[in-house]
Motif scaffolding. Structure first.
Motif, PDB file in Angstrom:
ATOM      1  N   THR A 102       1.082  -1.114  -0.049  1.00 33.30           N
ATOM      2  CA  THR A 102       0.151   0.156   0.005  1.00 33.30           C
ATOM      3  C   THR A 102       0.750   1.167  -0.149  1.00 33.30           C
ATOM      4  O   THR A 102       1.856   1.217   0.683  1.00 33.30           O
ATOM      5  N   TRP A 103       0.728   2.253  -0.945  1.00 30.12           N
ATOM      6  CA  TRP A 103       1.421   3.384  -1.113  1.00 30.12           C
ATOM      7  C   TRP A 103       0.628   4.367  -1.674  1.00 30.12           C
ATOM      8  O   TRP A 103      -0.404   4.407  -1.993  1.00 30.12           O
ATOM      9  N   VAL A 104       1.066   5.684  -1.203  1.00 28.93           N
ATOM     10  CA  VAL A 104       0.685   7.115  -1.607  1.00 28.93           C
ATOM     11  C   VAL A 104       1.431   7.858  -2.025  1.00 28.93           C
ATOM     12  O   VAL A 104       2.666   7.545  -2.090  1.00 28.93           O
ATOM     13  N   GLY A 105       1.074   9.190  -2.671  1.00 31.44           N
ATOM     14  CA  GLY A 105       1.965  10.244  -3.284  1.00 31.44           C
ATOM     15  C   GLY A 105       2.153  10.339  -4.892  1.00 31.44           C
ATOM     16  O   GLY A 105       2.853  11.118  -5.111  1.00 31.44           O
ATOM     17  N   THR A 148      -9.189   2.404  12.428  1.00 31.97           N
ATOM     18  CA  THR A 148      -7.917   2.625  12.139  1.00 31.97           C
ATOM     19  C   THR A 148      -7.145   1.690  12.337  1.00 31.97           C
ATOM     20  O   THR A 148      -7.207   0.739  12.995  1.00 31.97           O
ATOM     21  N   ILE A 149      -5.807   1.568  11.573  1.00 31.79           N
ATOM     22  CA  ILE A 149      -4.860   0.539  11.836  1.00 31.79           C
ATOM     23  C   ILE A 149      -3.783   1.133  11.901  1.00 31.79           C
ATOM     24  O   ILE A 149      -3.191   1.935  11.200  1.00 31.79           O
ATOM     25  N   VAL A 166      -5.027   9.223  -9.429  1.00 32.38           N
ATOM     26  CA  VAL A 166      -5.110   8.462  -8.540  1.00 32.38           C
ATOM     27  C   VAL A 166      -3.792   8.867  -7.509  1.00 32.38           C
ATOM     28  O   VAL A 166      -3.142   9.406  -7.888  1.00 32.38           O
ATOM     29  N   ASP A 167      -3.666   8.313  -6.267  1.00 29.59           N
ATOM     30  CA  ASP A 167      -2.955   8.905  -5.325  1.00 29.59           C
ATOM     31  C   ASP A 167      -1.981   7.661  -5.029  1.00 29.59           C
ATOM     32  O   ASP A 167      -0.807   7.793  -4.514  1.00 29.59           O
ATOM     33  N   GLY A 168      -2.228   6.254  -5.376  1.00 31.40           N
ATOM     34  CA  GLY A 168      -1.611   5.269  -5.063  1.00 31.40           C
ATOM     35  C   GLY A 168      -2.453   3.892  -5.228  1.00 31.40           C
ATOM     36  O   GLY A 168      -3.149   3.944  -5.750  1.00 31.40           O
ATOM     37  N   ILE A 169      -1.843   2.946  -4.449  1.00 37.28           N
ATOM     38  CA  ILE A 169      -2.693   1.506  -4.464  1.00 37.28           C
ATOM     39  C   ILE A 169      -2.888   1.147  -3.213  1.00 37.28           C
ATOM     40  O   ILE A 169      -1.806   1.118  -2.057  1.00 37.28           O
ATOM     41  N   LEU A 170      -3.954   0.448  -2.860  1.00 39.46           N
ATOM     42  CA  LEU A 170      -4.203  -0.450  -1.691  1.00 39.46           C
ATOM     43  C   LEU A 170      -4.152  -1.817  -2.147  1.00 39.46           C
ATOM     44  O   LEU A 170      -4.809  -2.576  -2.822  1.00 39.46           O
ATOM     45  N   GLY A 171      -2.847  -2.346  -1.680  1.00 39.61           N
ATOM     46  CA  GLY A 171      -2.566  -3.733  -2.193  1.00 39.61           C
ATOM     47  C   GLY A 171      -3.319  -4.972  -1.259  1.00 39.61           C
ATOM     48  O   GLY A 171      -3.108  -4.929   0.005  1.00 39.61           O
ATOM     49  N   LEU A 172      -3.882  -5.814  -1.932  1.00 38.46           N
ATOM     50  CA  LEU A 172      -4.818  -6.676  -1.105  1.00 38.46           C
ATOM     51  C   LEU A 172      -4.313  -8.193  -1.825  1.00 38.46           C
ATOM     52  O   LEU A 172      -5.018  -8.999  -1.586  1.00 38.46           O
ATOM     53  N   GLY A 173      -3.384  -8.370  -2.331  1.00 39.27           N
ATOM     54  CA  GLY A 173      -2.631  -9.486  -2.692  1.00 39.27           C
ATOM     55  C   GLY A 173      -2.162 -10.285  -1.623  1.00 39.27           C
ATOM     56  O   GLY A 173      -1.847  -9.755  -0.146  1.00 39.27           O
ATOM     57  N   ALA A 189       9.071  -9.804   4.523  1.00 40.57           N
ATOM     58  CA  ALA A 189       7.695  -9.524   3.833  1.00 40.57           C
ATOM     59  C   ALA A 189       7.077  -8.322   4.581  1.00 40.57           C
ATOM     60  O   ALA A 189       7.431  -8.377   5.862  1.00 40.57           O
ATOM     61  N   ILE A 190       6.476  -7.539   4.144  1.00 37.02           N
ATOM     62  CA  ILE A 190       5.651  -6.335   4.686  1.00 37.02           C
ATOM     63  C   ILE A 190       4.450  -6.657   5.040  1.00 37.02           C
ATOM     64  O   ILE A 190       3.528  -6.993   4.116  1.00 37.02           O
ATOM     65  N   PRO A 191       3.727  -6.740   6.347  1.00 36.85           N
ATOM     66  CA  PRO A 191       2.479  -7.021   6.629  1.00 36.85           C
ATOM     67  C   PRO A 191       1.351  -6.068   5.624  1.00 36.85           C
ATOM     68  O   PRO A 191       1.617  -4.890   5.915  1.00 36.85           O
ATOM     69  N   THR A 192       0.419  -6.606   5.053  1.00 39.31           N
ATOM     70  CA  THR A 192      -0.430  -6.041   4.311  1.00 39.31           C
ATOM     71  C   THR A 192      -1.553  -5.520   5.390  1.00 39.31           C
ATOM     72  O   THR A 192      -1.481  -5.596   6.551  1.00 39.31           O
ATOM     73  N   VAL A 193      -2.282  -4.386   4.714  1.00 38.09           N
ATOM     74  CA  VAL A 193      -3.537  -3.873   5.438  1.00 38.09           C
ATOM     75  C   VAL A 193      -4.248  -5.063   6.031  1.00 38.09           C
ATOM     76  O   VAL A 193      -4.725  -4.990   7.103  1.00 38.09           O
ATOM     77  N   THR A 194      -4.715  -6.066   5.297  1.00 43.10           N
ATOM     78  CA  THR A 194      -5.468  -7.146   5.667  1.00 43.10           C
ATOM     79  C   THR A 194      -4.868  -8.123   6.724  1.00 43.10           C
ATOM     80  O   THR A 194      -5.364  -8.172   7.684  1.00 43.10           O
ATOM     81  N   ASP A 195      -3.625  -8.095   6.783  1.00 40.21           N
ATOM     82  CA  ASP A 195      -2.758  -8.898   7.817  1.00 40.21           C
ATOM     83  C   ASP A 195      -3.025  -8.059   9.035  1.00 40.21           C
ATOM     84  O   ASP A 195      -3.143  -8.717  10.277  1.00 40.21           O
ATOM     85  N   ASN A 196      -2.673  -6.794   8.940  1.00 41.20           N
ATOM     86  CA  ASN A 196      -2.681  -6.129  10.401  1.00 41.20           C
ATOM     87  C   ASN A 196      -4.108  -5.878  10.810  1.00 41.20           C
ATOM     88  O   ASN A 196      -4.087  -6.064  11.932  1.00 41.20           O
TER      89      ASN A 196
END
Length: 404
Positions: A102-105, A148-149, A166-173, A189-196
């Motif tokens: 997941t990233w922005v900017g 919030t996460i 768009v501003d970036g991606i919400l990674g759900l893979g 490995a970086i914990p994803t939004v779903t992981d957290n």
């Protein structure tokens, strides 16, 4: 008798250890998904951006050589509003099950707040349709109504290309896709939004459900993204699950095994492929695509690159059937049709009939022989279940819609 609190704890514990599928309805974490076309960069742009993404998905090493790759602007994106920071800045992020960072900017600049912490790690990822290069931060991510996460890893782009509006991606893979994206720490490995969400106890199961409605409008809010469970009124009939395929390279993603038939004729024998929100069309192996062209009487259109059929051929069109385990998911002739009201956005003829099936570019047996993109997902409710390494599908009230 048990106190109410104790009884609730027992119920939750039973749900956590049961081996049978459990549908958690009315999940509190549901976000609207908006579709937006951006095809101002010339004819064939939609097909070209999809093919560029296909090339990246078929070559996992692509994400590590992103900066030197020619870019094509994203033509068809499905976005959600996500807050980052405290107080949060809202970013419009692409919903992507084919990547996991997941990233922005890319558009709106990242605004540092008291919750922003730079890890100092450099992030570099290519997507075929674009890339970003920047720095990893941890920050508070807000989904929906104030959920919030804390301490979520996000990338902050210092360079981004190929992302317009768009501003970036919400990674759900799957989390494994984050391996190698940190230049300074490629084996982590970086914990994803779903992981957290799951590890922090916010959701009981590591599940993401996606619901789309077929539409011929542009732009439009026509979908929902749900974390932690499913929404009962978004699907018609039961959700049937299939395990993640063991075939490489499809197993790297949300990969499944399926066969495809046109009418009663098999055009693709059982093989592995992926389900991907970031791909607009449905891509099938070249040998299957050629059989589809022959059966439908279609031919590639010079203006759009999509399969063009005559009115007579469309009237004779048969169902396209996706056989997954013992279930069959049928796309009617109308479901195989690109929305005619959106033809001109592709540089096509407003009265023409274009189909949403495209050539993957490699013959079957390559380890990734199909991509069920948005054109498939808008007809079937889809559940990405990390907790049990499986994907679920169900019919929806719109599966047989004649909207196109």
């Amino acid at each position: 008798m048990f106190p109410a609190a104790s009884l609730l704890m027992i119920v939750l514990l039973a749900l956590s250890i049961t081996a049978s599928p459990v549908e958690i309805r009315n999940s509190p974490i549901t976000l609207p998904i908006a579709r937006r076309l951006n095809v101002s960069n010339g004819t064939n742009s939609l097909l070209q951006q999809d093919k560029a993404r296909v090339a990246a998905l078929k070559d996992p090493s692509f994400k590590h050589s992103a900066i030197t790759t020619p870019m094509i602007n994203v033509g068809n994106s499905y976005t959600v509003a996500v807050g980052v920071g405290s107080p949060p800045t809202t970013y419009t992020l692409i919903v992507d099950t084919g990547s996991s960072n997941t990233w922005v900017g890319a558009g709106t600049a990242y605004a540092e707040t008291t919750t922003s912490v730079s890890t100092g790690n450099t992030v570099n990822i290519g997507y075929g349709t674009g890339f970003f290069y920047g720095t990893e931060y941890t920050d508070t991510v807000t989904l929906g109504q104030g959920l919030t996460i804390p301490h979520q890893s996000i990338g902050v782009a210092s360079i981004a290309s190929g992302f317009v509006g768009v501003d970036g991606i919400l990674g759900l893979g799957p989390v494994g896709l984050t391996l190698g994206t940190l230049i300074d720490d490629p084996t982590t490995a970086i914990p994803t939004v779903t992981d957290n969400l799951h590890s922090q106890g916010t959701i009981h199961r590591e599940v993401v459900s996606i619901s789309f409605e077929p539409t011929n409008s542009q732009p439009v809010t026509n979908g929902e993204l749900t974390f932690g469970g499913t929404i009962a009124n978004k699907h018609a009939g039961p959700i049937t699950y299939t395990p993640i395929t063991t075939t490489q390279s499809a197993s790297t993603y949300w990969g499944i095994d399926e066969s495809i038939s046109y009418g009663s004729t098999t055009i693709l024998s059982t093989t592995a492929g992926i389900v991907d929100t970031g791909t607009t069309l449905i891509f099938i192996a070249t040998d299957a695509y050629n059989k589809y062209l022959s059966a439908t009487g279609g031919s590639p259109d010079s203006a759009t690159g999509l399969v063009l059929v005559s009115s007579a051929n469309y009237k004779a069109l048969q169902n396209l059937n996706f056989h997954i385990d013992s279930e069959t998911y049928t796309m009617t002739p109308n479901a195989q049709l690109w929305p005619r009201a959106l033809n001109t956005y592709l540089g096509g003829d407003s009265n023409a009939m274009y189909l949403v099936i495209a050539d993957l570019g490699t013959t079957s047996g390559a380890g990734l022989d199909f991509i069920n993109g948005y054109a498939f997902l808008e007809r079937f409710y889809t559940v990405f279940d990390t907790s049990r390494s499986r994907i679920g599908f169900a019919k929806t009230p719109y599966t047989d819609s004649d909207i196109n």
